[in-house]
Enzyme design. Structure first.
Site, PDB file in Angstrom:
ATOM      1  N   HIS A  36       6.747  -5.793   6.337  1.00  0.00           N
ATOM      2  CA  HIS A  36       7.939  -4.995   7.034  1.00  0.00           C
ATOM      3  C   HIS A  36       9.198  -5.773   7.258  1.00  0.00           C
ATOM      4  O   HIS A  36       9.908  -5.689   7.996  1.00  0.00           O
ATOM      5  CB  HIS A  36       7.516  -4.480   8.630  1.00  0.00           C
ATOM      6  CG  HIS A  36       6.412  -3.247   8.501  1.00  0.00           C
ATOM      7  ND1 HIS A  36       6.704  -2.200   8.853  1.00  0.00           N
ATOM      8  CD2 HIS A  36       5.090  -3.417   8.294  1.00  0.00           C
ATOM      9  CE1 HIS A  36       5.499  -1.194   8.554  1.00  0.00           C
ATOM     10  NE2 HIS A  36       4.727  -2.224   8.301  1.00  0.00           N
ATOM     11  N   THR A  37       9.237  -6.648   6.375  1.00  0.00           N
ATOM     12  CA  THR A  37      10.533  -7.286   6.164  1.00  0.00           C
ATOM     13  C   THR A  37      11.411  -7.036   5.198  1.00  0.00           C
ATOM     14  O   THR A  37      12.776  -7.388   5.209  1.00  0.00           O
ATOM     15  CB  THR A  37      10.024  -8.927   5.681  1.00  0.00           C
ATOM     16  OG1 THR A  37       9.178  -9.002   5.078  1.00  0.00           O
ATOM     17  CG2 THR A  37       9.509  -9.609   7.201  1.00  0.00           C
ATOM     18  N   ASP A  38      11.075  -6.216   4.028  1.00  0.00           N
ATOM     19  CA  ASP A  38      11.734  -5.808   2.899  1.00  0.00           C
ATOM     20  C   ASP A  38      12.957  -4.928   3.596  1.00  0.00           C
ATOM     21  O   ASP A  38      14.170  -5.141   2.988  1.00  0.00           O
ATOM     22  CB  ASP A  38      11.068  -5.299   1.814  1.00  0.00           C
ATOM     23  CG  ASP A  38      10.159  -4.217   2.160  1.00  0.00           C
ATOM     24  OD1 ASP A  38      10.032  -3.496   3.345  1.00  0.00           O
ATOM     25  OD2 ASP A  38       9.450  -3.423   1.141  1.00  0.00           O
ATOM     26  N   ALA A 126      -4.964   3.389  -0.215  1.00  0.00           N
ATOM     27  CA  ALA A 126      -5.576   1.969   0.222  1.00  0.00           C
ATOM     28  C   ALA A 126      -4.499   1.127   0.384  1.00  0.00           C
ATOM     29  O   ALA A 126      -4.591  -0.078   0.971  1.00  0.00           O
ATOM     30  CB  ALA A 126      -6.574   1.548  -0.929  1.00  0.00           C
ATOM     31  N   SER A 129      -0.001   0.684  -3.470  1.00  0.00           N
ATOM     32  CA  SER A 129       1.108   0.890  -4.039  1.00  0.00           C
ATOM     33  C   SER A 129       0.911   1.635  -5.405  1.00  0.00           C
ATOM     34  O   SER A 129       1.275   1.395  -6.396  1.00  0.00           O
ATOM     35  CB  SER A 129       2.092  -0.107  -4.495  1.00  0.00           C
ATOM     36  OG  SER A 129       2.921  -0.278  -3.171  1.00  0.00           O
ATOM     37  N   SER A 131       1.651   4.498  -5.678  1.00  0.00           N
ATOM     38  CA  SER A 131       2.846   5.370  -6.183  1.00  0.00           C
ATOM     39  C   SER A 131       4.037   4.696  -6.792  1.00  0.00           C
ATOM     40  O   SER A 131       4.671   4.904  -7.772  1.00  0.00           O
ATOM     41  CB  SER A 131       3.766   5.770  -4.782  1.00  0.00           C
ATOM     42  OG  SER A 131       3.834   4.811  -3.804  1.00  0.00           O
ATOM     43  N   ASP A 175       7.572  -2.771  -3.304  1.00  0.00           N
ATOM     44  CA  ASP A 175       6.486  -2.254  -4.129  1.00  0.00           C
ATOM     45  C   ASP A 175       7.096  -2.095  -5.491  1.00  0.00           C
ATOM     46  O   ASP A 175       6.500  -2.712  -6.734  1.00  0.00           O
ATOM     47  CB  ASP A 175       5.944  -1.168  -3.767  1.00  0.00           C
ATOM     48  CG  ASP A 175       5.377  -1.260  -2.239  1.00  0.00           C
ATOM     49  OD1 ASP A 175       5.448  -2.532  -1.666  1.00  0.00           O
ATOM     50  OD2 ASP A 175       5.196  -0.325  -1.546  1.00  0.00           O
ATOM     51  N   TYR A 224       5.671   4.245  10.357  1.00  0.00           N
ATOM     52  CA  TYR A 224       6.692   3.237   9.573  1.00  0.00           C
ATOM     53  C   TYR A 224       7.932   3.509   9.568  1.00  0.00           C
ATOM     54  O   TYR A 224       8.705   2.714  10.085  1.00  0.00           O
ATOM     55  CB  TYR A 224       6.267   3.624   8.258  1.00  0.00           C
ATOM     56  CG  TYR A 224       6.994   2.830   7.346  1.00  0.00           C
ATOM     57  CD1 TYR A 224       6.198   1.495   6.726  1.00  0.00           C
ATOM     58  CD2 TYR A 224       8.067   3.075   6.566  1.00  0.00           C
ATOM     59  CE1 TYR A 224       6.896   0.837   5.822  1.00  0.00           C
ATOM     60  CE2 TYR A 224       8.668   2.169   5.583  1.00  0.00           C
ATOM     61  CZ  TYR A 224       8.133   1.076   5.358  1.00  0.00           C
ATOM     62  OH  TYR A 224       8.643   0.207   4.188  1.00  0.00           O
TER      63      TYR A 224
END
Ligand code: GLA
Length: 388
Positions: A36-38, A126, A129, A131, A175, A224
């Site tokens: 959660h830093t990006d 899972a 990534s 997507s 990602d 999120y």
């Protein structure tokens, strides 16, 4: 595990009655640290993993896209470049591709149409990534087939923009960047503020173990987006665009002016940025006790300050860290509320880790875990068919 390249070729022939011109693949990813830093313009340290999405394509002379996916065989989806129409929430796979072409068209980039088959062995839901693997395989195919000469970073940026604007997922750049830029046996330290990145070798004596908790992830999008909003609110409180340049001293000095939740969210991000940079150094130097400590701190911060772990995930981390001690690191990885745990451990401990999970996880949680013994692999590429 069946070979997605052969399956993509077969699906193409079965669907379009002719062979594909070319094949492209892109990997899923695991994040070693930097959670959660990006989207806070911070640091992340992901690696690509040997699970892939493969796209078989044949060029068209018009602007039509015709796509078949093995998740929905028999159901060909079509759209024209620049005329993507409504995104139907039921069309998961297709929307990511439409988002990509819509973003290209909106930026004035040209592209010819393609017939496409899509096959993937990246586990779904899972947190690995699937997507991004899909978007980047597709973007790499368009880039090559229409000879656009975009850099892998530019492909990643288009993919992210498509996902944010058209699919409605408010994710950060991690990602897409790792799927596009990864190199075998390396992690990638990404500075999400200027998108600079640096390869970090993963020492040969470490095994990369990913364990899916198989917790049903609920309300993840909501949680999120809530975390994103909370971080943005703290940045705004300090008159900043993001949390990147806020210091812990500044945060602590304003503790009383912030709610406890806002304070803890920002504390996680600021400390996680520091841990991520230190982890990159520790990994490159082969300093595994240091890495072990940093990954443990990261997990505690996600559990206590960012509130994104669940009891089953905490159990998995405890089971693994008890076996591994300082000879490896373990933490939850990805957006949270279930998903996977990542462990980098001395090869000699791999069997003991797997045995401990088998003996204790179901007993403690009632769930079965899935263990993937992975390797860090290269990013997206055209497949050289002579190798298949
Ligand atoms: C998801 C998002 C990423 C990142 C992680 C959390 O995987 O797609 O951009 O924010 O969550 O680190």
């Amino acid at each position: 595990m069946s070979n997605p390249t052969q399956r993509a070729k077969k699906l193409f022939v079965q669907t379009f009655g002719t062979t594909a011109d070319a094949l492209y693949l892109a990997p899923g990813r695991i994040n070693l640290i930097g959670e959660h830093t990006d989207y806070n313009d911070g640091f992340v340290l992901p690696a690509a993993i040997n699970f892939h999405t493969v796209i078989a394509v044949k060029r068209r002379e018009d602007a039509l896209y015709r796509v078949i996916s093995d998740t929905n065989p028999g159901d060909i989806k079509e759209w024209l470049f620049g005329i993507e129409g409504e995104m139907d929430p039921k069309d998961g796979v297709i929307n990511y591709l439409k988002g990509f072409t819509a973003t290209m068209a909106a930026s004035g980039l040209p592209a010819k149409g393609l017939d496409i088959s899509v096959v993937s062995n990246v586990p779904l839901n899972a947190g690995l990534s699937s997507s991004a693997a899909l978007e980047i395989a597709f973007g790499t195919a368009i880039n090559d087939c229409s000879q656009l000469k975009l850099s892998p970073l530019a492909v990643a940026q288009i993919a992210l923009s498509g996902e944010n604007k058209y699919v409605g997922r408010a994710s950060g750049i991690m990602d897409q960047m790792i799927s596009a830029l990864a190199q075998q046996d390396h992690a990638l330290l990404i500075d999400c503020e200027d998108l600079d990145s640096e390869l970090v070798p993963i020492p040969d004596n470490l095994s990369l173990i990913i364990v899916n908790s198989n917790v049903q992830r609920e309300s993840i999008k909501l949680e999120y987006n809530l975390r994103r909003d909370e971080c943005a609110s703290v940045a705004k409180h300090f008159g900043l665009d993001s949390l990147r340049h806020l210091t812990l001293n500044q945060l602590d000095a304003s503790k009383d002016a912030l709610s406890d939740t806002y304070y803890r969210r920002a504390k996680h991000v600021l400390t996680e940025n520091r841990r991520t940079q230190h982890s990159a150094h520790a990994l490159a130097a082969g300093n595994i006790p240091k890495l072990s400590k940093l990954m443990a701190q990261s997990h505690a911060s996600m559990r206590d300050d960012f509130d994104i772990t669940v009891p089953e995930i905490d159990s998995l981390v405890n089971i693994i860290s008890t076996v591994v001690g300082k000879r490896g690191g373990v933490r939850m990885t990805g957006s949270g509320f279930g998903g996977c745990v990542v462990a980098l451990v001395d090869h000699a401990l791999t069997d003991a880790v797997v045995a401990a999970i088998e003996q204790q996880y179901t007993q403690q949680t009632g769930l079965e875990a899935t263990v993937y013994l992975c390797s860090a692999c290269d990013g997206a590429t055209r497949i050289d068919e002579r190798l298949y």
